[in-house]
Design a protein around this motif. Structure first.
Motif, mmCIF file in Angstrom:
data_model
loop_
_atom_site.group_PDB
_atom_site.id
_atom_site.type_symbol
_atom_site.label_atom_id
_atom_site.label_comp_id
_atom_site.label_asym_id
_atom_site.label_seq_id
_atom_site.Cartn_x
_atom_site.Cartn_y
_atom_site.Cartn_z
ATOM 1 N N SER A 192 -30.162 36.099 -16.390
ATOM 2 C CA SER A 192 -30.552 37.415 -16.910
ATOM 3 C C SER A 192 -31.636 37.232 -17.971
ATOM 4 O O SER A 192 -31.874 36.123 -18.451
ATOM 5 C CB SER A 192 -29.339 38.119 -17.524
ATOM 6 O OG SER A 192 -28.968 37.483 -18.734
ATOM 7 N N ARG A 193 -32.265 38.326 -18.376
ATOM 8 C CA ARG A 193 -33.298 38.269 -19.409
ATOM 9 C C ARG A 193 -32.728 37.667 -20.692
ATOM 10 O O ARG A 193 -33.347 36.815 -21.331
ATOM 11 C CB ARG A 193 -33.859 39.668 -19.679
ATOM 12 C CG ARG A 193 -34.980 39.691 -20.706
ATOM 13 C CD ARG A 193 -35.441 41.103 -21.037
ATOM 14 N NE ARG A 193 -34.385 41.967 -21.542
ATOM 15 C CZ ARG A 193 -33.943 41.944 -22.802
ATOM 16 N NH1 ARG A 193 -34.450 41.120 -23.663
ATOM 17 N NH2 ARG A 193 -32.994 42.770 -23.178
ATOM 18 N N VAL A 194 -31.532 38.082 -21.072
ATOM 19 C CA VAL A 194 -30.892 37.575 -22.289
ATOM 20 C C VAL A 194 -30.617 36.076 -22.155
ATOM 21 O O VAL A 194 -30.837 35.309 -23.108
ATOM 22 C CB VAL A 194 -29.589 38.358 -22.585
ATOM 23 C CG1 VAL A 194 -28.809 37.725 -23.717
ATOM 24 C CG2 VAL A 194 -29.905 39.813 -22.892
ATOM 25 N N GLU A 195 -30.156 35.649 -20.993
ATOM 26 C CA GLU A 195 -29.890 34.219 -20.781
ATOM 27 C C GLU A 195 -31.180 33.407 -20.816
ATOM 28 O O GLU A 195 -31.203 32.293 -21.349
ATOM 29 C CB GLU A 195 -29.165 34.013 -19.449
ATOM 30 C CG GLU A 195 -27.733 34.513 -19.478
ATOM 31 C CD GLU A 195 -27.087 34.535 -18.111
ATOM 32 O OE1 GLU A 195 -25.873 34.291 -18.046
ATOM 33 O OE2 GLU A 195 -27.785 34.810 -17.101
ATOM 34 N N ARG A 196 -32.269 33.965 -20.256
ATOM 35 C CA ARG A 196 -33.556 33.262 -20.322
ATOM 36 C C ARG A 196 -34.031 33.152 -21.775
ATOM 37 O O ARG A 196 -34.556 32.123 -22.180
ATOM 38 C CB ARG A 196 -34.598 33.954 -19.441
ATOM 39 C CG ARG A 196 -34.362 33.713 -17.953
ATOM 40 C CD ARG A 196 -35.537 34.123 -17.087
ATOM 41 N NE ARG A 196 -35.891 35.523 -17.213
ATOM 42 C CZ ARG A 196 -35.404 36.503 -16.465
ATOM 43 N NH1 ARG A 196 -34.512 36.226 -15.520
ATOM 44 N NH2 ARG A 196 -35.797 37.750 -16.641
ATOM 45 N N GLU A 197 -33.829 34.209 -22.572
ATOM 46 C CA GLU A 197 -34.186 34.147 -23.996
ATOM 47 C C GLU A 197 -33.346 33.102 -24.715
ATOM 48 O O GLU A 197 -33.852 32.353 -25.555
ATOM 49 C CB GLU A 197 -33.992 35.511 -24.668
ATOM 50 C CG GLU A 197 -35.061 36.516 -24.333
ATOM 51 C CD GLU A 197 -34.811 37.880 -24.993
ATOM 52 O OE1 GLU A 197 -33.934 37.990 -25.871
ATOM 53 O OE2 GLU A 197 -35.520 38.828 -24.608
ATOM 54 N N GLU A 198 -32.063 33.039 -24.377
ATOM 55 C CA GLU A 198 -31.183 32.042 -24.984
ATOM 56 C C GLU A 198 -31.647 30.630 -24.612
ATOM 57 O O GLU A 198 -31.683 29.734 -25.462
ATOM 58 C CB GLU A 198 -29.740 32.258 -24.527
ATOM 59 C CG GLU A 198 -28.760 31.274 -25.132
ATOM 60 C CD GLU A 198 -27.338 31.460 -24.622
ATOM 61 O OE1 GLU A 198 -26.508 30.586 -24.926
ATOM 62 O OE2 GLU A 198 -27.058 32.448 -23.923
ATOM 63 N N ALA A 199 -32.018 30.440 -23.353
ATOM 64 C CA ALA A 199 -32.511 29.130 -22.912
ATOM 65 C C ALA A 199 -33.807 28.766 -23.652
ATOM 66 O O ALA A 199 -33.982 27.626 -24.073
ATOM 67 C CB ALA A 199 -32.738 29.127 -21.403
ATOM 68 N N ALA A 200 -34.700 29.742 -23.815
ATOM 69 C CA ALA A 200 -35.950 29.490 -24.547
ATOM 70 C C ALA A 200 -35.650 29.131 -25.995
ATOM 71 O O ALA A 200 -36.262 28.203 -26.549
ATOM 72 C CB ALA A 200 -36.868 30.712 -24.471
ATOM 73 N N ASP A 201 -34.699 29.828 -26.619
ATOM 74 C CA ASP A 201 -34.311 29.514 -28.001
ATOM 75 C C ASP A 201 -33.767 28.099 -28.103
ATOM 76 O O ASP A 201 -34.116 27.341 -29.005
ATOM 77 C CB ASP A 201 -33.245 30.495 -28.508
ATOM 78 C CG ASP A 201 -33.799 31.856 -28.870
ATOM 79 O OD1 ASP A 201 -35.038 31.983 -29.007
ATOM 80 O OD2 ASP A 201 -32.999 32.795 -29.019
ATOM 81 N N LYS A 202 -32.883 27.740 -27.154
ATOM 82 C CA LYS A 202 -32.301 26.387 -27.164
ATOM 83 C C LYS A 202 -33.395 25.337 -26.998
ATOM 84 O O LYS A 202 -33.382 24.311 -27.677
ATOM 85 C CB LYS A 202 -31.272 26.236 -26.035
ATOM 86 C CG LYS A 202 -29.956 26.885 -26.294
ATOM 87 C CD LYS A 202 -29.023 26.686 -25.103
ATOM 88 C CE LYS A 202 -27.743 27.430 -25.279
ATOM 89 N NZ LYS A 202 -26.643 26.591 -25.665
ATOM 90 N N ALA A 203 -34.324 25.595 -26.098
ATOM 91 C CA ALA A 203 -35.405 24.634 -25.865
ATOM 92 C C ALA A 203 -36.264 24.470 -27.110
ATOM 93 O O ALA A 203 -36.576 23.346 -27.518
ATOM 94 C CB ALA A 203 -36.262 25.077 -24.676
#
Length: 193
Positions: A45-56
């Motif tokens: 989801s968009r939120v999960e992609r944002e979370e992945a970007a934050d983690k990266a």
């Protein structure tokens, strides 16, 4: 070269805490994350992609602070592009894995809780006391940022909350950097003996 940037130089300048270089690097990593996540991880989801970007971004900043990115010594951008791509992909896979691992009842039965020895309990109490001391030494806004980031809040959410509560503007890059610095400080001062 991507965006005509000299990535090894940009990473080295950011390691020396040159703000303009860090901002340019942050924008570049964010663009890479958006592109890779939209293309290869559309199932998130968009939120999960944002979370992945934050983690990266967090993992890249942490590795940079600790001098663990050897590709900064390369003569071209490609080793850093490969490194950043791999970090982004791994972060996305971690987020996807977390989503699938929500039902952990089988794991609870497979790995029963073990008792803790009094010595281990004493060490754990010592470490927790040290962590509390370090966190209490931070300003309220920094403690707020650290706790929210540690609990998994996205940097955008944290930035919005900092503005709402403290009327202070803070960039998502600054949040990631502060979190990495505070984590390193806790590790330095509270490392188990």
């Amino acid at each position: 070269m991507p965006d005509n940037l000299d990535l090894p130089d940009l990473f080295r300048r950011c390691q020396r805490k040159e703000e303009a270089a860090c901002e340019a690097l942050y924008r570049w990593v964010s663009r890479m994350a958006s592109s890779i996540l939209a293309r290869d991880f559309a199932n998130l989801s968009r939120v999960e992609r944002e979370e992945a970007a934050d983690k990266a971004r967090y993992r890249i900043v942490e590795a940079m602070i600790h001098g663990r990115i050897h590709a900064v010594n390369a003569n071209s951008n490609w080793p850093l592009i490969r490194y950043v791509t791999q970090v982004i992909e791994n972060a996305a896979k971690d987020v996807a894995r977390q989503r699938r691992d929500t039902d952990g009842t089988d794991q609870v039965e497979t790995y029963p809780a073990g008792g803790s020895s009094p010595e281990r309990s004493a060490i754990a109490r010592e470490v927790l006391t040290c962590i509390e001391r370090v966190l209490n030494s931070l300003e309220a806004i920094d403690r707020f940022i650290y706790v929210l980031k540690w609990r998994g809040a996205s940097t955008r959410t944290i930035a919005a909350d900092v503005w709402r509560i403290y009327q202070t503007a803070v960039t998502t890059q600054a949040i990631d950097t502060r979190f990495s610095q505070f984590t390193a400080k806790i590790q330095r001062e509270c490392d188990e003996r």
